[in-house]
Design an enzyme around this catalytic site. Structure first.
Site, mmCIF file in Angstrom:
data_model
loop_
_atom_site.group_PDB
_atom_site.id
_atom_site.type_symbol
_atom_site.label_atom_id
_atom_site.label_comp_id
_atom_site.label_asym_id
_atom_site.label_seq_id
_atom_site.Cartn_x
_atom_site.Cartn_y
_atom_site.Cartn_z
ATOM 1 N N LYS A 106 -62.037 18.907 -56.798
ATOM 2 C CA LYS A 106 -61.613 19.928 -55.834
ATOM 3 C C LYS A 106 -60.428 19.435 -55.016
ATOM 4 O O LYS A 106 -60.349 18.235 -54.699
ATOM 5 C CB LYS A 106 -62.760 20.248 -54.860
ATOM 6 N N GLY B 25 -61.948 28.338 -50.901
ATOM 7 C CA GLY B 25 -61.861 29.665 -51.491
ATOM 8 C C GLY B 25 -61.674 29.638 -53.004
ATOM 9 O O GLY B 25 -61.292 30.637 -53.588
ATOM 10 N N GLY B 26 -61.932 28.472 -53.633
ATOM 11 C CA GLY B 26 -62.007 28.432 -55.094
ATOM 12 C C GLY B 26 -60.729 28.033 -55.802
ATOM 13 O O GLY B 26 -60.738 27.857 -57.012
ATOM 14 N N LYS C 23 -70.706 16.634 -57.850
ATOM 15 C CA LYS C 23 -71.569 17.064 -58.948
ATOM 16 C C LYS C 23 -71.349 18.569 -59.110
ATOM 17 O O LYS C 23 -71.329 19.296 -58.119
ATOM 18 C CB LYS C 23 -73.025 16.769 -58.579
ATOM 19 N N HIS D 144 -74.506 31.468 -53.395
ATOM 20 C CA HIS D 144 -73.660 31.159 -52.245
ATOM 21 C C HIS D 144 -74.396 31.701 -51.016
ATOM 22 O O HIS D 144 -74.514 32.909 -50.851
ATOM 23 C CB HIS D 144 -72.298 31.834 -52.400
ATOM 24 N N HIS E 162 -63.764 35.016 -56.593
ATOM 25 C CA HIS E 162 -63.860 34.532 -55.211
ATOM 26 C C HIS E 162 -63.679 35.624 -54.167
ATOM 27 O O HIS E 162 -63.510 35.332 -52.985
ATOM 28 C CB HIS E 162 -62.902 33.357 -54.971
ATOM 29 N N ASN F 209 -66.036 27.750 -42.480
ATOM 30 C CA ASN F 209 -64.976 28.673 -42.073
ATOM 31 C C ASN F 209 -65.009 28.810 -40.556
ATOM 32 O O ASN F 209 -66.043 29.137 -39.984
ATOM 33 C CB ASN F 209 -65.180 30.044 -42.722
ATOM 34 N N ARG G 31 -63.860 30.944 -38.379
ATOM 35 C CA ARG G 31 -63.387 32.275 -37.975
ATOM 36 C C ARG G 31 -64.522 33.285 -38.101
ATOM 37 O O ARG G 31 -65.569 32.990 -38.664
ATOM 38 C CB ARG G 31 -62.255 32.710 -38.905
ATOM 39 N N VAL H 104 -65.597 38.694 -42.764
ATOM 40 C CA VAL H 104 -65.689 40.111 -43.133
ATOM 41 C C VAL H 104 -67.141 40.608 -43.016
ATOM 42 O O VAL H 104 -67.405 41.683 -42.487
ATOM 43 C CB VAL H 104 -65.183 40.322 -44.581
HETATM 44 C C1 MV4 Z 1 -68.769 24.426 -56.324
HETATM 45 C C2 MV4 Z 1 -69.383 25.045 -57.433
HETATM 46 C C3 MV4 Z 1 -70.266 24.300 -58.178
HETATM 47 N N1 MV4 Z 1 -70.518 23.012 -57.859
HETATM 48 N N2 MV4 Z 1 -69.068 23.139 -56.040
HETATM 49 C C4 MV4 Z 1 -65.789 27.966 -55.282
HETATM 50 C C5 MV4 Z 1 -65.178 28.339 -53.993
HETATM 51 C C6 MV4 Z 1 -65.303 27.180 -53.108
HETATM 52 N N3 MV4 Z 1 -65.619 27.627 -51.790
HETATM 53 C C7 MV4 Z 1 -66.391 26.355 -53.702
HETATM 54 N N4 MV4 Z 1 -66.666 26.897 -54.983
HETATM 55 C C8 MV4 Z 1 -67.577 26.352 -55.815
HETATM 56 N N5 MV4 Z 1 -67.911 25.074 -55.546
HETATM 57 C C9 MV4 Z 1 -69.913 22.462 -56.804
HETATM 58 N N6 MV4 Z 1 -70.162 21.186 -56.505
HETATM 59 C C10 MV4 Z 1 -69.078 26.381 -57.698
HETATM 60 C C11 MV4 Z 1 -68.164 27.044 -56.883
HETATM 61 C C12 MV4 Z 1 -67.938 28.430 -57.205
HETATM 62 C C13 MV4 Z 1 -68.314 29.449 -56.314
HETATM 63 C C14 MV4 Z 1 -68.893 29.177 -55.081
HETATM 64 C C15 MV4 Z 1 -69.251 30.194 -54.218
HETATM 65 C C16 MV4 Z 1 -69.071 31.511 -54.598
HETATM 66 C C17 MV4 Z 1 -68.507 31.798 -55.794
HETATM 67 C C18 MV4 Z 1 -68.128 30.794 -56.671
HETATM 68 C C19 MV4 Z 1 -67.573 31.105 -57.925
HETATM 69 C C20 MV4 Z 1 -67.190 30.118 -58.765
HETATM 70 C C21 MV4 Z 1 -67.370 28.761 -58.413
#
Ligand code: MV4
Length: 448
Positions: free
Chosen positions: A158, A164-165, A201, A208, A235, A289, A291, A294
């Site tokens: 990351k 926000g992805g 990991k 979420h 996202h 976040n 703030r 929505v």
């Molecule tokens: C992750 C994950 C799986 N494993 N982290 C995407 C947005 C960012 N805020 C963090 N995200 C993710 N982090 C780990 N360790 C999968 C995502 C993710 C995701 C997270 C929340 C809502 C939608 C998503 C869609 C794809 C991937």
């Protein structure tokens, strides 16, 4: 208390903030772009200032222009809403230097949480459970390999400046790590001007789930429960619920208290959201976040508490008006985002609303700034309204959502309303049985 608040936003959230200001007896200043001269937030504010041309970067993101609008009108505070300048530490600091209050956290807290590596370190120190991963930045391929061996594959790389992805890369095996690591760095540099990355990991099928918090900067903070925001596409959240339907009440209370205690320790001021992935009955922090979000109305509905009113109070130096023991939950709430988009392809559908009839009745709230005859400009995001429904139980809430969706009419542009009329009949949705990938899989399987 402030005497005049400038609202540095547009659309439904500008209206939402205006309403809170009116209830506090505060004068309001709307800012707008050329395209928004006829917008509802401009009509309802006490004063308005045009801050620039159509493009957001020249208007709603134009710091010198907004600062001038504050000085011309004598505003003593700015509410940034969400998006635009809401998490811009430089903007918060500039306002501070001009003795104008920023209705939000300190520039320092915005900065800490804006850097995802620093945010995670802070969360760990505060006792918030995190996804297993690197201790900080991963700066070499060798270090990436070593970290991956420790935490086990699959891993996710990351961007520190991401969120926000954007700028994430999965490696399922060591063979994939080298390419994932270098592309993650290159993309991070290109997107954010910063190639710092970290590793976690990879969780394969999480939900979420986020916790709403609010603090007064004087060591008082409460949480207002969880929201499940797993139903999203690219996202962009489309459907949110409070409380998160599958988390047992004792775990709701414990994760909430961990978050509230952390905010007390930080002396956090304003509203915030602590985001988690929830998998195998465990919470894992990912981001915070700093703030208003929505989807805040679902938390407002189940707690009977006005988050925006309280944001303004605490920014003016008042103490938080409630203690954790005062927070009670009433029933279940769901929000669906009505976007001016094709419900199949999600292509934006700007243009004139030729007929508008919002849903109403018991248990229904509509936050929107559109009206019949309004011309949706193509320059900004496509959110045209939020439908928030409440019920004493989740089934009652779903039934009310079905009824409200039947009433709602928006003609002249395409909207996401037909998508929700389909989703409400899905057994997985009715059972609350969905993760962050459910909607994209559903859309792929139901292409027409
Ligand atoms: C992750 C994950 C799986 N494993 N982290 C995407 C947005 C960012 N805020 C963090 N995200 C993710 N982090 C780990 N360790 C999968 C995502 C993710 C995701 C997270 C929340 C809502 C939608 C998503 C869609 C794809 C991937």
């Amino acid at each position: 208390m402030f005497s005049k608040v400038l609202i540095a936003n547009r659309g439904e959230i500008a209206l939402r903030i205006l309403r809170a200001c009116k209830e506090l007896g505060i004068q309001t200043v709307a800012i707008h772009s050329l395209a928004d001269a006829n917008a509802m937030h401009v009509r309802l504010a006490d004063e308005s200032v045009c801050v620039g041309p159509n493009a957001a970067k020249d208007s709603y993101l134009n710091i010198p222009s907004i600062l001038a609008a504050c000085q011309i009108t004598g505003a003593d505070a700015v509410h940034p809403g969400y998006g635009f300048l809401s998490e811009n530490a430089r903007f918060a600091r500039i306002l501070e230097e001009h003795k104008i209050a920023f209705i939000g956290p300190s520039a320092h807290h915005i900065e800490i949480m804006g850097d995802k590596i620093q945010a995670k370190k802070t969360a760990l120190e505060l006792g918030i459970p995190c996804v297993p991963g690197s201790a900080g930045a991963v700066t070499s391929e060798a270090q990436a390999k070593e970290t991956a061996r420790e935490i086990g594959y699959p891993v996710l790389i990351k961007a520190a400046a991401g969120g926000g992805g954007r700028g994430m890369k999965v490696a399922k095996t060591e063979a994939e790590l080298s390419v994932a690591f270098s592309t993650a760095r290159t993309e991070a540099k290109a997107a954010f001007g910063d190639d710092a990355v970290y590793m976690e990991k990879y969780l394969g099928k999480p939900r979420h789930i986020e916790v709403q918090v609010i603090g007064d900067g004087q060591g008082n903070a409460v949480h207002l429960g969880t929201r499940d925001c797993s139903l999203q596409r690219r996202h962009q959240k489309v459907w949110e619920e409070a409380l998160a339907p599958t988390v047992p009440m004792d775990q709701q209370a414990s994760i909430g208290e961990i978050c509230a205690a952390a905010m007390r320790k930080l002396k956090y001021s304003g509203a915030g959201t602590i985001e988690f992935l929830y998998e195998n009955d465990e919470f894992y922090f990912i981001e915070m976040n700093t703030r208003l979000q929505v989807e805040h109305p679902v938390s407002e509905r189940i707690t009977n508490f006005d988050i925006v009113y309280e944001q303004i109070r605490v920014a003016a130096g008042e103490k938080l008006s409630l203690k954790q023991d005062d927070v009670e939950y009433f029933g279940h709430a769901i929000e669906v985002r009505i976007n001016a988009e094709d419900p199949q392809t999600f292509a934006p559908s700007p243009g004139k609303i030729t007929y508008y009839h919002p849903a109403g009745g018991v248990g229904v709230r509509v936050d929107s700034a559109v009206y019949q005859g309004y011309n949706i400009p193509p320059y900004y995001d496509s959110l045209i309204g939020k439908l928030i429904v409440h019920g004493r139980t989740r089934p009652e809430c779903l039934q009310r959502l079905r009824r409200a969706l039947d009433e709602f009419i928006v003609d002249g542009v395409k909207t996401t309303l037909p998508l929700f009329r389909r989703l409400i009949n899905e057994p997985d949705i009715q059972a609350g049985n969905y993760d962050i990938h459910w909607l994209e899989k559903y859309l792929e399987a139901n292409k027409q």
